[in-house]
Design an enzyme around this catalytic site. Structure first.
Site, PDB file in Angstrom:
ATOM      1  N   HIS A   1      -0.127   9.799  22.233  1.00 46.08           N
ATOM      2  CA  HIS A   1      -0.007   9.428  20.824  1.00 46.08           C
ATOM      3  C   HIS A   1       1.479   9.323  20.499  1.00 46.08           C
ATOM      4  CE1 HIS A   1      -4.257  11.194  20.121  1.00 46.08           C
ATOM      5  NE2 HIS A   1      -4.307   9.900  20.363  1.00 46.08           N
ATOM      6  N   ALA A   2       1.880   8.147  20.054  1.00 45.57           N
ATOM      7  CA  ALA A   2       3.296   7.756  20.070  1.00 45.57           C
ATOM      8  C   ALA A   2       4.199   8.662  19.249  1.00 45.57           C
ATOM      9  CB  ALA A   2       3.418   6.311  19.579  1.00 45.57           C
TER      10      ALA A   2
ATOM     11  N   ARG B   1       0.800   6.066  15.834  1.00 46.42           N
ATOM     12  CA  ARG B   1       0.013   6.889  16.759  1.00 46.42           C
ATOM     13  C   ARG B   1      -0.510   6.109  17.966  1.00 46.42           C
ATOM     14  NH1 ARG B   1      -4.133  11.319  16.517  1.00 46.42           N
ATOM     15  NH2 ARG B   1      -6.063  10.604  17.481  1.00 46.42           N
TER      16      ARG B   1
ATOM     17  N   ASN C   1      -6.494   7.932  23.389  1.00 44.83           N
ATOM     18  CA  ASN C   1      -7.292   9.099  23.763  1.00 44.83           C
ATOM     19  C   ASN C   1      -8.697   9.038  23.183  1.00 44.83           C
ATOM     20  OD1 ASN C   1      -7.401  11.441  25.363  1.00 44.83           O
ATOM     21  ND2 ASN C   1      -7.174  12.757  23.555  1.00 44.83           N
ATOM     22  N   ARG C   2      -9.152   7.836  22.848  1.00 42.51           N
ATOM     23  CA  ARG C   2     -10.545   7.584  22.501  1.00 42.51           C
ATOM     24  C   ARG C   2     -11.083   6.396  23.298  1.00 42.51           C
ATOM     25  NH1 ARG C   2      -8.870  11.423  20.387  1.00 42.51           N
ATOM     26  NH2 ARG C   2      -9.262  12.271  18.299  1.00 42.51           N
TER      27      ARG C   2
ATOM     28  N   HIS D   1      -0.225  17.048  23.735  1.00 43.88           N
ATOM     29  CA  HIS D   1      -0.173  16.480  22.385  1.00 43.88           C
ATOM     30  C   HIS D   1       0.557  17.446  21.445  1.00 43.88           C
ATOM     31  CE1 HIS D   1      -3.057  13.099  22.960  1.00 43.88           C
ATOM     32  NE2 HIS D   1      -3.550  13.891  23.898  1.00 43.88           N
ATOM     33  N   SER D   2       0.697  17.036  20.201  1.00 44.06           N
ATOM     34  CA  SER D   2       1.142  17.914  19.125  1.00 44.06           C
ATOM     35  C   SER D   2       0.476  17.399  17.843  1.00 44.06           C
ATOM     36  CB  SER D   2       2.672  17.890  18.992  1.00 44.06           C
ATOM     37  OG  SER D   2       3.137  16.682  18.453  1.00 44.06           O
ATOM     38  N   TYR D   3       0.276  18.260  16.852  1.00 49.61           N
ATOM     39  CA  TYR D   3       0.732  19.625  16.746  1.00 49.61           C
ATOM     40  C   TYR D   3      -0.460  20.507  16.409  1.00 49.61           C
ATOM     41  CZ  TYR D   3       0.444  18.634  11.707  1.00 49.61           C
ATOM     42  OH  TYR D   3       0.004  18.270  10.451  1.00 49.61           O
TER      43      TYR D   3
ATOM     44  N   GLU E   1      -2.064  21.077  22.365  1.00 51.79           N
ATOM     45  CA  GLU E   1      -1.382  20.699  21.121  1.00 51.79           C
ATOM     46  C   GLU E   1      -0.193  21.646  20.980  1.00 51.79           C
ATOM     47  OE1 GLU E   1      -2.103  18.279  18.916  1.00 51.79           O
ATOM     48  OE2 GLU E   1      -4.046  17.593  19.704  1.00 51.79           O
TER      49      GLU E   1
END
Length: 422
Positions: free
Chosen positions: A185-186, A240, A256-257, A311-313, A387
């Protein structure tokens, strides 16, 4: 429950895909953290005002982080007060926070130490895409006997999806693979830097790094979504998805889907303007095709021992599954033990608390995700979704001063996790 599902649907829907090229201006935008015992009131405000949410709750009284444009601040304040919601200001002016975060330090090969390690200066700033490529290339050159630059394929806009493959003694590729993905996710910049910190520690932490490289080959991809990442540095910091154009003028698939396993379901959407748009078909996105093909090749070779999607957060370290809140991986006991050891080791460094558990139960339902595909489709032995920082008042726009602490605690967690791996 219906209100929670509505919030999930609304996640990022306002700005999820309708910005083709112009730079997004967040001057005057506020980011507010709200909570209340009736989440339907929150979803009503989000829907009526057309607001973007950074995260939504799993239960009543959990926090919802909401982005409020300057023209809607007064109405938001009025409606949230009338609804009796608790509020905290995360970013008084999101534009100012972004400007501070974007003080990129120019790259120089001097950011590598004399023995080829990563100078802490590199980790004191976020960086542009081209500098990340230079960093990886120079780092690999400094360890040319035990590393190589690899690409899993091309992005939609033709960029290489670049990583570094590192190994210990013996032939490259002869040991089970460990694959780390960052920046799927950018906008999740802390993952880029933290994954690079892990790469550096495989050589800088002489004893622990060497021990891991004697057992495994590591494939480190700091930026798995290069087009999206470039877009966040040049046009819209909050982007994203990837950068494919969809029907109706919206852009981007949630990478991620889009993995080709349990692709359809409530954990994604068919709305091409949504931030959780799963794409027109399973594995459709070029970045997904590249990643699945590359990892299948590793599985057909020495096998995949571990996969982590960073990932975050929210400070979570999660196990399969995302597509179902009742299904469990065959080796769930082992995965939970490893996740707990990660969280314990992280907390021992700077006191940062991580929550562990299956993806669906811990954060939200997410079908078509990479972790589920790894476990069930290619029979990877272990797979996790992380995350990273924070749970505080920064969210996606995490100050660069937190890069090194994030790297330090994450590396400690990684080492502890491997100690539980049989």
């Amino acid at each position: 429950m219906q209100s929670l599902l509505l919030l999930a649907t609304l996640l990022g829907s306002a700005l999820g895909g309708a910005i083709p090229s112009q730079s997004a201006n967040y001057n005057g935008y506020k980011v507010m953290r709200v909570s209340g015992d009736d989440t339907s009131k929150i979803s009503h405000i989000v829907s009526k005002l057309g607001l973007e949410t950074w995260k939504f709750p799993k239960a009543a009284n959990a926090n919802v982080d909401i982005v409020v444009p300057p023209k809607k601040v007064a109405e938001f304040e009025k409606m949230s007060h009338a609804a009796g919601l608790k509020k905290q200001v995360m970013h008084e002016n999101l534009g100012d926070s972004i400007k501070s975060e974007m003080s990129f330090r120019p790259y120089s090969c001097e950011l590598l130490t004399l023995d080829g390690g990563a100078n802490d200066t590199w980790f004191q700033s976020y960086h542009k895409y081209e500098d990340h490529l230079k960093f990886m290339q120079d780092f690999q050159s400094a360890h040319s006997q035990n590393s190589e630059i690899v690409t899993s394929g091309k992005s939609h806009e033709g960029r290489d999806i670049t990583g570094v493959h590192v190994w210990g003694s013996g032939e490259k590729g002869s040991k089970p693979a460990v694959v780390f993905h960052g920046t799927v996710h950018a906008r999740e910049w802390i993952t880029t830097m933290t994954v690079e910190y892990i790469l550096a520690q495989l050589f800088d932490d002489k004893e622990a790094g060497a021990a891991l490289l004697e057992k495994f080959d590591f494939y480190i991809f700091p930026i798995a979504n290069p087009d999206g990442f470039v877009f966040t540095t040049e046009s819209d910091r909050m982007w994203r998805k990837n950068r494919e154009q969809n029907e109706g003028g919206c852009y981007g698939t949630d990478l991620n889907r889009n993995w080709p396993y349990k692709w359809e379901g409530d954990g994604s959407t068919t709305d091409p303007c949504s931030e959780t748009y799963r794409g027109p078909s399973p594995g459709f996105a070029p970045e997904t095709k590249a990643s699945t093909s590359f990892i299948k090749g590793l599985a057909d070779g020495a096998g995949v021992k571990m996969f982590v999607d960073w990932h975050s957060y929210s400070q979570l370290f999660m196990t399969p599954y995302g597509y179902s809140c009742s299904a469990r991986a065959p080796n769930d006991d082992v995965l939970q033990e490893m996740a707990s050891s990660f969280a314990d080791a992280v907390k021992a460094v700077h006191g940062t608390s991580f929550t562990t558990g299956p993806i669906c139960n811990t954060i939200y339902q997410a079908n078509g995700n990479s972790v589920d595909w790894i476990v069930d489709e290619i029979k990877g032995e272990t797979a996790f979704a992380a995350e990273l920082r924070d749970t505080g008042m920064y969210g996606f726009v995490l100050p660069p001063e937190q890069i090194i602490p994030s790297g330090e605690e994450t590396w400690a967690g990684v080492k502890a996790m491997f100690s539980k791996l049989k």
